[in-house]
Scaffold this motif. Structure first.
Motif, PDB file in Angstrom:
ATOM      1  N   CYS A   1      -2.049  42.968 -16.415  1.00  0.00           N
ATOM      2  CA  CYS A   1      -1.543  42.425 -17.677  1.00  0.00           C
ATOM      3  C   CYS A   1      -1.362  43.533 -18.717  1.00  0.00           C
ATOM      4  CB  CYS A   1      -2.576  41.418 -18.173  1.00  0.00           C
ATOM      5  SG  CYS A   1      -2.261  40.744 -19.783  1.00  0.00           S
ATOM      6  N   VAL A   2      -0.305  43.407 -19.522  1.00  0.00           N
ATOM      7  CA  VAL A   2      -0.115  44.345 -20.637  1.00  0.00           C
ATOM      8  C   VAL A   2      -0.242  43.638 -21.988  1.00  0.00           C
ATOM      9  CG1 VAL A   2       1.260  45.978 -19.308  1.00  0.00           C
ATOM     10  CG2 VAL A   2       2.420  44.123 -20.556  1.00  0.00           C
ATOM     11  N   GLN A   3      -0.826  42.441 -21.987  1.00  0.00           N
ATOM     12  CA  GLN A   3      -1.258  41.812 -23.243  1.00  0.00           C
ATOM     13  C   GLN A   3      -0.121  41.441 -24.192  1.00  0.00           C
ATOM     14  OE1 GLN A   3      -5.140  41.766 -24.273  1.00  0.00           O
ATOM     15  NE2 GLN A   3      -4.569  41.179 -22.198  1.00  0.00           N
ATOM     16  N   ARG A   4       1.043  41.151 -23.629  1.00  0.00           N
ATOM     17  CA  ARG A   4       2.182  40.846 -24.494  1.00  0.00           C
ATOM     18  C   ARG A   4       2.091  39.452 -25.134  1.00  0.00           C
ATOM     19  NH1 ARG A   4       6.093  43.505 -21.292  1.00  0.00           N
ATOM     20  NH2 ARG A   4       6.684  45.282 -22.577  1.00  0.00           N
TER      21      ARG A   4
ATOM     22  N   THR B   1       3.072  36.584 -24.002  1.00  0.00           N
ATOM     23  CA  THR B   1       4.258  35.731 -23.838  1.00  0.00           C
ATOM     24  C   THR B   1       4.203  34.986 -22.500  1.00  0.00           C
ATOM     25  OG1 THR B   1       5.461  37.608 -22.904  1.00  0.00           O
ATOM     26  CG2 THR B   1       5.665  37.266 -25.258  1.00  0.00           C
ATOM     27  N   CYS B   2       3.006  34.699 -22.054  1.00  0.00           N
ATOM     28  CA  CYS B   2       2.796  34.142 -20.706  1.00  0.00           C
ATOM     29  C   CYS B   2       3.522  32.813 -20.497  1.00  0.00           C
ATOM     30  CB  CYS B   2       1.310  33.949 -20.433  1.00  0.00           C
ATOM     31  SG  CYS B   2       0.248  35.234 -21.082  1.00  0.00           S
TER      32      CYS B   2
ATOM     33  N   GLY C   1       7.171  33.032 -18.953  1.00  0.00           N
ATOM     34  CA  GLY C   1       7.318  33.841 -17.740  1.00  0.00           C
ATOM     35  C   GLY C   1       6.711  35.211 -17.954  1.00  0.00           C
ATOM     36  N   CYS C   2       5.986  35.700 -16.961  1.00  0.00           N
ATOM     37  CA  CYS C   2       5.319  36.998 -17.100  1.00  0.00           C
ATOM     38  C   CYS C   2       6.190  38.079 -16.472  1.00  0.00           C
ATOM     39  CB  CYS C   2       3.947  36.966 -16.434  1.00  0.00           C
ATOM     40  SG  CYS C   2       3.140  38.574 -16.423  1.00  0.00           S
TER      41      CYS C   2
ATOM     42  N   GLU D   1       5.642  41.139 -16.144  1.00  0.00           N
ATOM     43  CA  GLU D   1       4.882  42.142 -15.389  1.00  0.00           C
ATOM     44  C   GLU D   1       4.510  41.629 -14.003  1.00  0.00           C
ATOM     45  OE1 GLU D   1       4.223  45.201 -16.723  1.00  0.00           O
ATOM     46  OE2 GLU D   1       5.453  44.428 -18.361  1.00  0.00           O
TER      47      GLU D   1
ATOM     48  N   LYS E   1       0.536  37.601 -14.292  1.00  0.00           N
ATOM     49  CA  LYS E   1       0.043  36.216 -14.279  1.00  0.00           C
ATOM     50  C   LYS E   1       0.380  35.605 -12.921  1.00  0.00           C
ATOM     51  CE  LYS E   1       2.358  32.880 -15.961  1.00  0.00           C
ATOM     52  NZ  LYS E   1       3.132  31.949 -16.803  1.00  0.00           N
TER      53      LYS E   1
ATOM     54  N   GLY F   1      -2.239  39.717 -26.598  1.00  0.00           N
ATOM     55  CA  GLY F   1      -3.337  39.191 -25.777  1.00  0.00           C
ATOM     56  C   GLY F   1      -2.840  38.114 -24.848  1.00  0.00           C
ATOM     57  N   GLN F   2      -3.540  37.958 -23.728  1.00  0.00           N
ATOM     58  CA  GLN F   2      -3.125  36.947 -22.751  1.00  0.00           C
ATOM     59  C   GLN F   2      -3.067  35.577 -23.413  1.00  0.00           C
ATOM     60  OE1 GLN F   2      -5.965  38.705 -22.538  1.00  0.00           O
ATOM     61  NE2 GLN F   2      -7.671  37.274 -22.461  1.00  0.00           N
TER      62      GLN F   2
HETATM   63  S1  SF4 Z   1      -0.079  37.749 -18.246  1.00  0.00           S
HETATM   64 FE1  SF4 Z   1       0.779  37.206 -20.224  1.00  0.00          FE
HETATM   65  S2  SF4 Z   1       0.035  38.772 -21.620  1.00  0.00           S
HETATM   66 FE2  SF4 Z   1      -0.294  39.541 -19.555  1.00  0.00          FE
HETATM   67  S3  SF4 Z   1       1.502  40.755 -19.039  1.00  0.00           S
HETATM   68 FE3  SF4 Z   1       1.922  38.685 -18.330  1.00  0.00          FE
HETATM   69  S4  SF4 Z   1       2.957  37.646 -20.018  1.00  0.00           S
HETATM   70 FE4  SF4 Z   1       1.995  39.491 -20.840  1.00  0.00          FE
END
Ligand code: SF4
Ligand SMILES: Cc1cc2nc3c(=O)[nH]c(=O)nc-3n(C[C@H](O)[C@H](O)[C@H](O)COP(=O)(O)OP(=O)(O)OC[C@H]3O[C@@H](n4cnc5c(N)ncnc54)[C@H](O)[C@@H]3O)c2cc1C
Lengths: 537, 160
Positions: free
Chosen positions: A200-203, A205-206, A209-210, A212, A215, A327-328
């Motif tokens: 996770c990069v703490q954006r 915006t889960c 859709g993630c 990265e 999630k 943050g997640q």
């Molecule tokens: S899990 Fe959520 S906070 Fe973490 S990288 Fe994916 S979208 Fe971002």
């Protein structure tokens, strides 16, 4: 088209469809899955883009009625206080779920025995524990072991906990002063690289859709492996009805492709994994002269006892910049302080609290969920006081089962394939209202103790039907339940329902870790009982 | 036929669908909702063609409700227009607010003044002991003992 029947036909490639497909395909079953949605490429997600807070209100909205994509089915919501939310795709609603991954508690399985209301489950916490642990490893769960809200023993979450952020730390300190429970929330979001996926990069915006891939969703965690093990996943395939034989067995599914052409997929066993709205819809759509009230519905409970967790958001505003847009979105911390029944409070059962981020400037500027809005010169002060300076307790209250909360088929509304849409009939119970009132007061106290100068409350959010449960409950008695303790329909021996429809009571926690553990248990049972399974001749 | 029911397909560039009268009305409403104050610029100044085009390009569904919200017959007073829209046409009202807010808060200068960098990628650090552990906050939770209710007794579980 297929003429050889599949060993198992799964309807829905969401959370539970993925779990069951992987287990069965790896055990050598010939698995076919029909999914009305499609694959999504991670590059389609908008979280890192400037338009994130604009597209989250339409193309990436959590309500299928707002998105109105051809693969979504519309829902008639004229008779419900809460809107059901979901996503239609490979990965299902997990594509837009927040990732919070708490387990149910032991008392959740014994509501009738303990509180004299609702029903007991035909299974217990201890029985589910090994499935929780296996499922956690499959999805990749980050968290901290030893939470005293749960019985001791068992494995710790496979990955270290995610950060709790500045807001989480403030509230944790406040709970230390109050002597109240808190714990880092387990999330099915990677804190470290795992199983070929990025952390996770703490954006924050889960729910859109993630990008990265940090999630968990079964399009990443399960389907590629299931397909590599031989499962066949057909997308753009909308199941219209299940077909049955005189012997009372299901023989397969009739489905429509994107061009409206009809197909039949024969199968020895059918597994419904279409969620607690989509599954009862299909069972009702599968009515026939032999099953005039819908398939597997001798109990009359198909579509009934819908539970959606009454939800309130309690937001604290702080003087300091907490950068609370990061943050997640799962949760940073949780509290089970007031989870268990205390009848002196005037209601039974309780709620889990989860602390979540607060979105970006567009959210801060628009009228808030609590109804606050400021235009004119002071608009700027309003935005500065909200943007990055908030901490939100989400309160997930236990919803008690009530047969009058139910799904029917719409006589007028259809999906893009012309199939009747579901109508949701749902009212929030008096117990839920009292429960929320109490928890809102306590959560406000928590935030004030943490230093919030203002607390804003959204008491019963309309767009909070994230958790869809109970519309084909399990139980030992066929006259009062749809499924047996292994998720098999009492009336149709080669039909399973593995999604949240099977829930007997809702508990007061985000349900997907439990839904998936139960689905994995059902899949194990299918493997173990494969040689005794009744199938159509 | 009212503006609401005027059929018009969403073109690739949505701006020409807003005639000069609507465009001027939009700017007046934007400045009324978000005026220059407290060191921040007015939305009437910030939302030029580029911002408006951006919002309508990512949300083409807003073009028609925006056109309806800006129609001439609703008069020249922004407050009266907004009040009537909110009362009688909440969808058009919501679309108008979203276009104003969306145009304003996607502007680079506005975001800089708010010290909002956007949703940044910030790698998770797991090799350091988290501050809540270091401060002993976890130990305090553990010291208070179990809080789950044991179905066998119906009461809070005893420490083991
Ligand atoms: S899990 Fe959520 S906070 Fe973490 S990288 Fe994916 S979208 Fe971002
Ligand atoms: C915004 C949001 C946030 C959430 N956050 C959390 C959270 O933080 N924690 C948590 O525990 N839970 C959360 N949830 C709930 C979670 O997503 C669901 O519990 C979970 O996805 C349910 O899994 P499922 O397999 O039952 O159904 P789904 O994942 O919904 O999958 C069902 C699939 O079936 C398909 N389908 C339906 N009907 C048909 C048909 N007729 N033909 C073909 N295909 C069909 C659908 O297209 C869909 O892909 C959230 C949900 C939402 C919407």
């Amino acid at each position: 088209m297929a003429t050889e029947p599949a060993d198992v036909l799964i309807v829905g490639a969401g959370a539970t469809g993925g779990v069951v497909a992987l287990r069965l395909a790896q055990a050598g079953f010939r698995v076919v899955c029909l999914e009305q949605g499609d694959w999504h490429d991670r590059s389609e997600y908008r979280g890192a883009e400037l338009d994130w807070e604009l597209t989250m209100r339409k193309q990436w909205a959590t309500s299928p009625n707002v998105r109105a994509l051809p693969e979504d089915y519309p829902i008639d919501e004229s008779d419900t206080e809460v809107s059901p939310l979901m996503y239609s795709a490979v990965g299902g609603s997990m594509l837009i779920f927040a990732g919070a991954w708490p387990r149910m508690l032991p008392s959740d399985f014994r509501v009738r025995s303990l509180d004299g209301i609702a029903d007991d489950w035909p299974l217990a916490y201890d029985e589910l524990l090994p499935y929780y642990e296996r499922s956690d490893r499959q999805f990749g769960v980050s968290g901290m072991g030893g939470d005293p809200a749960y019985p001791p023993g068992g494995e710790d979450p496979p990955l270290p906990p995610l950060p709790i952020g500045a807001g989480g730390l403030k509230v944790a300190r406040a709970h230390a002063r109050l002597g109240w429970h808190w714990w880092p929330e387990p999330n099915s979001i990677l804190s470290v690289p795992y199983d070929g996926r990025h952390p996770c990069v703490q954006r924050g915006t889960c729910q859109q859709g993630c990008g990265e891939g940090a999630k968990a969703s079964t399009d990443l965690t399960h389907w590629p492996k299931a397909i590599a093990s031989g499962a066949r996943l057909v997308t753009g395939a909308r199941v219209r009805r299940l077909e049955t034989k005189a012997a009372g067995l299901v023989t397969g599914a009739t489905w429509l492709d994107r061009d409206g052409h009809e197909h039949f997929e024969p199968a020895k066993v059918v597994v419904l994994a279409a969620n607690a709205i989509g599954t009862p819809r299909l069972l009702l759509l599968s009515a026939s002269p032999a099953h005039p009230d819908g398939l597997a519905n001798a109990s009359g409970l198909v579509g009934r006892r819908l539970m959606m967790h009454p939800f309130a958001n309690v937001g604290g505003l702080f003087d300091e910049d907490l950068e609370s847009w990061q943050g997640q979105f799962g949760c940073s911390i949780e509290s089970f302080e007031f989870y268990e029944t205390d009848e002196r409070r005037g209601f039974v059962r309780g709620a889990k609290w989860g602390l979540a981020p607060t979105f970006g400037p567009i959210n801060a500027a628009l009228p808030s969920r609590a109804g606050t809005r400021v235009w004119g010169p002071d608009h700027h002060l309003h935005v500065r006081s909200h943007l990055g300076r908030g901490a939100n307790w989400g309160l997930f209250g236990e919803d008690l089962p009530d047969e009058s909360n139910h799904i029917t088929l719409s006589p007028t509304l259809t999906d893009s394939s012309g199939i009747p849409a579901p109508e949701v009939h749902y009212k929030v119970a008096e117990n839920s209202r009292r429960l929320l009132d109490f928890h809102i007061e306590r959560a406000s106290e928590s935030l004030r103790e943490a230093g919030a100068h203002t607390v804003e409350v959204d008491r019963l959010m309309r767009y909070s039907g994230w958790h869809l449960l109970g519309t084909a409950r399990m139980g030992d008695d066929p006259s009062t339940s749809v499924l047996d303790r292994w998720n098999r329909a009492h009336d149709v021996p080669n039909l399973y329902v593995v999604d949240g429809s099977c829930f007997v009571t809702s508990a007061g926690v985000n349900p997907t870790s439990s839904i998936c553990a139960i689905a994995l248990r059902a899949a194990d049972h299918m493997v173990e009982s494969r040689f005794n399974q009744q199938v159509p001749a | 036929m009212t503006a609401q029911s005027t059929p018009s397909a969403t073109p690739s560039d949505p701006l020409p669908t807003l005639d000069p009268d609507r465009r001027a009305t939009f700017t007046a409403i934007a400045a009324y909702l978000i005026p220059a104050a407290h060191g921040m610029p007015s939305a009437g100044d910030v939302i030029g063609d580029a911002r408006l085009r951006f919002v309508l390009a990512v949300r083409p569904d807003l073009v028609e409700p925006l056109r309806a919200a800006l129609r001439h017959e609703l008069g020249t007073d922004p407050a009266a227009r907004l009040a009537r829209l909110e009362r009688e046409e909440p969808d058009h009202h919501a679309a108008l607010l979203l276009v104003v807010v969306g145009g304003y808060y996607t502007d680079a200068d506005v975001r800089e003044r708010l010290a909002y960098p956007g949703q940044e990628a910030r790698p998770v650090v797991v090799w350091k002991v988290p501050p809540y552990v270091e401060e002993g906050l976890i130990d305090q939770v553990l010291a208070r003992g179990p809080i789950w209710r044991d179905p066998a007794t119906g009461r809070r579980a005893e420490p083991t």
